[in-house]
Design an enzyme around this catalytic site. Structure first.
Site, mmCIF file in Angstrom:
data_model
loop_
_atom_site.group_PDB
_atom_site.id
_atom_site.type_symbol
_atom_site.label_atom_id
_atom_site.label_comp_id
_atom_site.label_asym_id
_atom_site.label_seq_id
_atom_site.Cartn_x
_atom_site.Cartn_y
_atom_site.Cartn_z
ATOM 1 N N VAL A 308 0.859 -1.169 0.000
ATOM 2 C CA VAL A 308 0.000 0.000 0.000
ATOM 3 C C VAL A 308 0.898 1.221 0.000
ATOM 4 O O VAL A 308 1.934 1.233 0.664
ATOM 5 C CB VAL A 308 -0.872 -0.027 1.281
ATOM 6 C CG1 VAL A 308 -1.436 1.330 1.583
ATOM 7 C CG2 VAL A 308 -1.966 -1.055 1.136
ATOM 8 N N SER A 490 6.447 6.191 -0.436
ATOM 9 C CA SER A 490 7.787 5.674 -0.756
ATOM 10 C C SER A 490 8.536 5.151 0.467
ATOM 11 O O SER A 490 9.764 5.240 0.539
ATOM 12 C CB SER A 490 8.640 6.744 -1.451
ATOM 13 O OG SER A 490 7.952 7.235 -2.557
ATOM 14 N N ARG A 491 7.799 4.662 1.421
ATOM 15 C CA ARG A 491 8.416 4.053 2.623
ATOM 16 C C ARG A 491 9.217 5.048 3.452
ATOM 17 O O ARG A 491 10.033 4.662 4.265
ATOM 18 C CB ARG A 491 9.318 2.875 2.238
ATOM 19 C CG ARG A 491 8.648 1.518 2.060
ATOM 20 C CD ARG A 491 7.307 1.579 1.523
ATOM 21 N NE ARG A 491 6.572 0.313 1.650
ATOM 22 C CZ ARG A 491 5.262 0.230 1.428
ATOM 23 N NH1 ARG A 491 4.576 1.281 1.046
ATOM 24 N NH2 ARG A 491 4.633 -0.891 1.572
ATOM 25 N N LEU A 492 9.023 6.339 3.236
ATOM 26 C CA LEU A 492 9.733 7.332 4.054
ATOM 27 C C LEU A 492 8.850 7.689 5.253
ATOM 28 O O LEU A 492 8.427 8.830 5.446
ATOM 29 C CB LEU A 492 10.074 8.572 3.220
ATOM 30 C CG LEU A 492 11.066 8.281 2.097
ATOM 31 C CD1 LEU A 492 11.380 9.547 1.308
ATOM 32 C CD2 LEU A 492 12.369 7.699 2.650
#
Ligand SMILES: Cc1cc2nc3c(=O)[nH]c(=O)nc-3n(C[C@H](O)[C@H](O)[C@H](O)COP(=O)(O)O)c2cc1C
Length: 514
Positions: A308, A490-492
């Protein structure tokens, strides 16, 4: 002086906990042994910040146990509904369109599939599409309508007016973009319904051909019958459209047997038992207050591809509370306000003397600066772990808000008085359940629990006080570490950790790499 104030404050906090638990104890939050209620999930993701491409729907029905209707039976049922049973055509259309819209919303979340094109045919199926588009607009989607063969009947002109008043755009066939995938995420195929026969005529023949060539996007949702299919024989000539979702109305028609897409739903929660009996209809029960129910097998998913992209407000150091309990309170309240289910459910991890970890869910029943409280059986696995190693970790995951909270620290039992108070505030059934369950011990069979439960229910049927078992009570975790996690693109992700240093009561806030 200062000490008296602190003592008074502590006494106030304790009595607040004892006499007015910080969290409301609603029946939905009760942990009960009783098998009497069916857990029904109400998918209340109206405040969802994120999207899920697949979500299994509870109360899913086995397609083998659902009846399929021939064209004649479907027509007869409609006549019965609109004749002796007093339904009007616009009522049935409204219910059908709402069922389609709720089915779409179950699977295709507006944050990822907002651009909907409803292609509406000249008859009732087209009317269902117009109604569905209106509801989807109110659900937060951006529908457009392609409605090339309008009728002048007031029912239909009314539906058009309603959509126009919402500024929903109408697109002519000529103005449809060459590549539908660039402009739309979902196509509602509301062209032909169960009364259609023969070959599709212009302009629908060409539209159906375009739908046949679509690849992954936009997804196609067919209303009752995939347009161009034979109502009973399905896509008998092959090469017809292959919808991703079929929303059968009232009961699936015979063609639905050859539907092989991932999402088959049934809508039309209005069929009276007399009709079901007359036509020997096997119809599924609908979950909760839902207007639709999934039938057929859930879609197969590639777990490795499930991910997601989180979109959330940033979590910044200068925005958070300096006290992590206050920050937790803020997030907890927001999760409750967003209508999340079981906001107080948390994973509790413990370790035994051999340092072997073990996790399970429990319900948070109160929290303040003294700690986080839950109730259980002291002789359960977790109870025994905590007596061997009185440290634990709590984990909350509020999925629809992209939030996770970790809390760690030493654990102690709460006072007998606190446990007594909470125990007697629970429904009597839960109190008896706590006596019956020698939690985490092996039980020879379900009947053993029921038998004892029934025996005790009889024993206490006079309303006398049900004594709290000695081995049942609360634990309190006193946090020395918190982490607030907010999912980001973006997984940040944002991770703010609160920790304590020895001898210093002030919390240190640090950002951790995601
Ligand atoms: C949402 C949820 C809430 C639960 N709440 C509690 C609870 O408050 N107390 C409890 O003892 N068990 C609760 N359970 C059951 C536990 O997860 C677990 O099965 C049980 O406590 C035995 O765990 P143990 O053998 O590790 O001690 C809950 C389970 C779920 C899924």
């Amino acid at each position: 002086m200062r000490r008296t104030v602190i003592r008074r404050r502590v006494t106030r906090m304790i009595s607040a906990f004892l006499f007015q638990p910080p969290l409301p104890i609603s029946p939905k939050h009760q942990y009960s042994l009783l098998p009497l209620t069916t857990t029904q999930r109400f998918l209340t993701a109206s405040h969802s910040f994120r999207t899920l491409s697949t979500k299994s729907i509870p109360n899913m029905q086995d397609s083998a146990s659902v009846s399929y209707l021939s064209q004649r039976e479907a027509a007869e049922i409609d006549e019965t509904l609109m004749g002796p049973l007093g339904f009007s055509v616009d009522q049935l259309m409204e219910l059908a369109g709402l069922s389609v819209a709720t089915s779409v919303a179950e699977v295709y979340k507006p944050s990822e599939y907002s651009r909907v094109l409803a292609i509406c045919g000249p008859g009732n199926n087209g009317g269902d599409g117009l109604v569905a588009a209106r509801h989807l607009h109110h659900f937060g989607y951006k529908p457009s309508i392609c409605y090339p063969k309008r009728t002048s009947k007031s029912l239909y002109t009314g539906l058009v007016t309603q959509l126009e008043s919402l500024s929903v755009p109408f697109v002519s066939v000529e103005d449809l973009p060459e590549d539908l995938s660039e402009d739309f995420d979902v196509i509602i195929d509301a062209i032909f319904g169960f009364s259609f026969h023969g070959a599709p005529r212009p302009p629908f023949d060409a539209i159906i051909r375009r739908l046949q060539t679509l690849q992954k996007r936009p997804v196609i949702v067919s209303v009752d019958i995939p347009s161009g299919w034979h109502v009973e024989e399905g896509d008998h000539e092959g090469g017809g459209i292959k919808p991703d979702m079929l929303v059968s109305l009232t009961a699936p028609k015979l063609c639905a047997k050859s539907f092989s897409g991932p999402h088959h739903f049934l809508g039309g929660r209005f069929v009276p038992p007399s009709v079901a009996e007359k036509y020997k209809l096997e119809l599924p029960s609908y979950p909760g207050t839902s207007m639709c129910v999934r039938i057929g097998k859930p879609p197969k998913v590639d777990i490795s591809a499930m991910r997601v992209n989180y979109v959330s407000p940033e979590l910044l150091e200068d925005q958070v509370e300096s006290d992590p309990v206050l920050q937790f309170r803020k997030w907890f309240d927001e999760a409750v306000a967003a209508g999340l289910r079981e906001t107080n459910a948390m994973a509790l991890s413990t370790t035994n003397k051999d340092r072997k970890p073990s996790s399970r869910m429990v319900l948070l029943k109160g929290f303040d600066e003294n700690g986080f409280v839950w109730f259980t059986n002291y002789e359960s696995k977790k109870g025994s772990d905590l007596s061997e190693n009185p440290f634990a970790a709590l984990l909350f995951y509020w999925e629809d808000m992209n939030r996770q909270v970790r809390i760690e620290g030493p654990v102690e039992r709460i006072s007998e008085e606190e446990s007594e108070n909470y125990y007697h505030s629970r429904p009597r059934g839960s109190q008896i359940g706590a006596i019956v369950s020698k939690q985490s011990s092996v039980v020879p069979g379900r009947h053993v629990l029921y038998d004892e439960y029934e025996e005790l229910t009889k024993k206490y049927s006079d309303g006398s006080v049900i004594p709290k078992p000695k081995n049942w009570g609360g634990f309190r975790l006193k946090p020395n570490l918190f982490e607030f996690w907010q999912g980001q693109p973006s997984r940040l992700h944002d991770r703010l950790q609160y920790s304590l240093q020895e001898g210093n009561p002030a919390w240190i806030i640090r950002r951790l790499a995601p």
